[in-house]
Design a protein around this motif. Sequence first.
Motif, PDB file in Angstrom:
ATOM      1  N   LEU A  24       0.802  -1.226   0.000  1.00 21.24           N
ATOM      2  CA  LEU A  24       0.000   0.000   0.000  1.00 21.24           C
ATOM      3  C   LEU A  24       0.839   1.283   0.000  1.00 21.24           C
ATOM      4  N   PRO A  25       1.850   1.411   0.844  1.00 21.94           N
ATOM      5  CA  PRO A  25       2.644   2.657   0.782  1.00 21.94           C
ATOM      6  C   PRO A  25       3.401   2.808  -0.535  1.00 21.94           C
ATOM      7  N   ILE A  26       3.844   1.705  -1.091  1.00 26.97           N
ATOM      8  CA  ILE A  26       4.570   1.767  -2.370  1.00 26.97           C
ATOM      9  C   ILE A  26       3.637   2.238  -3.475  1.00 26.97           C
ATOM     10  N   LEU A  27       2.431   1.694  -3.500  1.00 25.91           N
ATOM     11  CA  LEU A  27       1.463   2.095  -4.524  1.00 25.91           C
ATOM     12  C   LEU A  27       1.037   3.541  -4.342  1.00 25.91           C
ATOM     13  N   GLY A  28       0.705   3.907  -3.129  1.00 26.16           N
ATOM     14  CA  GLY A  28       0.214   5.261  -2.870  1.00 26.16           C
ATOM     15  C   GLY A  28       1.277   6.316  -3.076  1.00 26.16           C
ATOM     16  N   TYR A  29       2.399   6.161  -2.399  1.00 25.33           N
ATOM     17  CA  TYR A  29       3.436   7.183  -2.483  1.00 25.33           C
ATOM     18  C   TYR A  29       4.271   7.065  -3.746  1.00 25.33           C
ATOM     19  N   GLY A  30       4.475   5.868  -4.235  1.00 18.98           N
ATOM     20  CA  GLY A  30       5.301   5.685  -5.430  1.00 18.98           C
ATOM     21  C   GLY A  30       4.779   6.459  -6.630  1.00 18.98           C
ATOM     22  N   PHE A  31       3.540   6.273  -6.973  1.00 15.33           N
ATOM     23  CA  PHE A  31       2.959   6.974  -8.118  1.00 15.33           C
ATOM     24  C   PHE A  31       2.919   8.483  -7.875  1.00 15.33           C
ATOM     25  N   ALA A  32       2.532   8.862  -6.665  1.00 18.87           N
ATOM     26  CA  ALA A  32       2.427  10.296  -6.344  1.00 18.87           C
ATOM     27  C   ALA A  32       3.785  10.975  -6.424  1.00 18.87           C
ATOM     28  N   TRP A  33       4.804  10.366  -5.865  1.00 22.23           N
ATOM     29  CA  TRP A  33       6.122  10.994  -5.840  1.00 22.23           C
ATOM     30  C   TRP A  33       6.750  11.069  -7.223  1.00 22.23           C
ATOM     31  N   VAL A  34       6.501  10.077  -8.061  1.00 20.76           N
ATOM     32  CA  VAL A  34       6.958  10.174  -9.463  1.00 20.76           C
ATOM     33  C   VAL A  34       6.310  11.396 -10.105  1.00 20.76           C
ATOM     34  N   GLY A  35       5.025  11.593  -9.861  1.00 21.37           N
ATOM     35  CA  GLY A  35       4.324  12.755 -10.404  1.00 21.37           C
ATOM     36  C   GLY A  35       4.921  14.068  -9.946  1.00 21.37           C
ATOM     37  N   HIS A  36       5.278  14.132  -8.671  1.00 17.21           N
ATOM     38  CA  HIS A  36       5.839  15.376  -8.145  1.00 17.21           C
ATOM     39  C   HIS A  36       7.263  15.611  -8.639  1.00 17.21           C
ATOM     40  N   PHE A  37       8.092  14.604  -8.583  1.00 10.27           N
ATOM     41  CA  PHE A  37       9.508  14.801  -8.909  1.00 10.27           C
ATOM     42  C   PHE A  37       9.756  14.973 -10.403  1.00 10.27           C
ATOM     43  N   PHE A  38       8.991  14.278 -11.248  1.00 11.37           N
ATOM     44  CA  PHE A  38       9.280  14.303 -12.683  1.00 11.37           C
ATOM     45  C   PHE A  38       8.331  15.165 -13.510  1.00 11.37           C
ATOM     46  N   PHE A  39       7.159  15.467 -12.992  1.00 14.26           N
ATOM     47  CA  PHE A  39       6.184  16.232 -13.775  1.00 14.26           C
ATOM     48  C   PHE A  39       5.815  17.564 -13.121  1.00 14.26           C
ATOM     49  N   GLU A  40       5.529  17.534 -11.840  1.00 14.93           N
ATOM     50  CA  GLU A  40       5.144  18.764 -11.136  1.00 14.93           C
ATOM     51  C   GLU A  40       6.375  19.576 -10.731  1.00 14.93           C
ATOM     52  N   HIS A  41       7.488  18.880 -10.530  1.00 20.96           N
ATOM     53  CA  HIS A  41       8.764  19.504 -10.127  1.00 20.96           C
ATOM     54  C   HIS A  41       8.636  20.278  -8.827  1.00 20.96           C
ATOM     55  N   ASN A  42       8.000  19.648  -7.852  1.00 16.51           N
ATOM     56  CA  ASN A  42       7.909  20.243  -6.522  1.00 16.51           C
ATOM     57  C   ASN A  42       8.065  19.152  -5.470  1.00 16.51           C
ATOM     58  N   ARG A  43       8.110  19.570  -4.250  1.00 15.46           N
ATOM     59  CA  ARG A  43       8.271  18.660  -3.121  1.00 15.46           C
ATOM     60  C   ARG A  43       6.888  18.220  -2.649  1.00 15.46           C
ATOM     61  N   PRO A  44       6.650  16.900  -2.540  1.00 17.11           N
ATOM     62  CA  PRO A  44       5.331  16.444  -2.092  1.00 17.11           C
ATOM     63  C   PRO A  44       4.946  17.047  -0.738  1.00 17.11           C
ATOM     64  N   ALA A  45       3.698  17.429  -0.627  1.00 16.43           N
ATOM     65  CA  ALA A  45       3.192  18.030   0.617  1.00 16.43           C
ATOM     66  C   ALA A  45       3.257  17.046   1.779  1.00 16.43           C
ATOM     67  N   THR A  46       3.333  15.769   1.484  1.00 19.39           N
ATOM     68  CA  THR A  46       3.420  14.739   2.510  1.00 19.39           C
ATOM     69  C   THR A  46       4.588  14.969   3.463  1.00 19.39           C
ATOM     70  N   PHE A  47       5.675  15.521   2.949  1.00 18.62           N
ATOM     71  CA  PHE A  47       6.851  15.716   3.790  1.00 18.62           C
ATOM     72  C   PHE A  47       6.626  16.780   4.859  1.00 18.62           C
ATOM     73  N   THR A  48       5.771  17.743   4.587  1.00 14.49           N
ATOM     74  CA  THR A  48       5.528  18.831   5.526  1.00 14.49           C
ATOM     75  C   THR A  48       4.188  18.691   6.245  1.00 14.49           C
ATOM     76  N   TYR A  49       3.187  18.201   5.540  1.00 15.31           N
ATOM     77  CA  TYR A  49       1.825  18.095   6.080  1.00 15.31           C
ATOM     78  C   TYR A  49       1.309  16.665   5.879  1.00 15.31           C
ATOM     79  N   PRO A  50       1.853  15.683   6.596  1.00 16.23           N
ATOM     80  CA  PRO A  50       1.496  14.284   6.299  1.00 16.23           C
ATOM     81  C   PRO A  50       0.005  13.966   6.434  1.00 16.23           C
ATOM     82  N   PHE A  51      -0.645  14.432   7.491  1.00 20.23           N
ATOM     83  CA  PHE A  51      -2.057  14.085   7.678  1.00 20.23           C
ATOM     84  C   PHE A  51      -2.946  14.796   6.672  1.00 20.23           C
ATOM     85  N   TYR A  52      -2.784  16.113   6.536  1.00 20.60           N
ATOM     86  CA  TYR A  52      -3.589  16.857   5.573  1.00 20.60           C
ATOM     87  C   TYR A  52      -3.323  16.387   4.148  1.00 20.60           C
TER      88      TYR A  52
END
Length: 102
Positions: A55-83
């Motif tokens: 579950l964490p690999i599926l959830g965060y893996g796809f999202a983080w690829v989107g942020h690092f390679f397409f959105e070019h920003n830092r995932p909000a998870t690192f600063t606001y994990p619950f929100y």
Amino acid sequence: MADKEYKSFSEFYPFYLREHQNKTCRRLHFVGSSLILLTLIFIFVTQQWWYFLLLPILGYGFAWVGHFFFEHNRPATFTYPFYSFLGDWVMFKDMLVGKVEF
């Protein structure tokens, strides 16, 4: 500059959406969230509990690829994990109902 302190999820969600302006990033989040739901169904039907580890690999893996390679920003998870976790599911729902472009 310090990160903003959000007092509520409703205050945080517009920020979350601004961090997901790239369509490919949003689509990768959608794929990851869909795979989480399908995996949960599979787990409960087959009772193969070790698949929870995916579950964490599926959830965060796809999202983080989107942020690092397409959105070019830092995932909000690192600063606001619950929100950020809530934001993923609200954005998923908003994409399903057409409120956020897919």
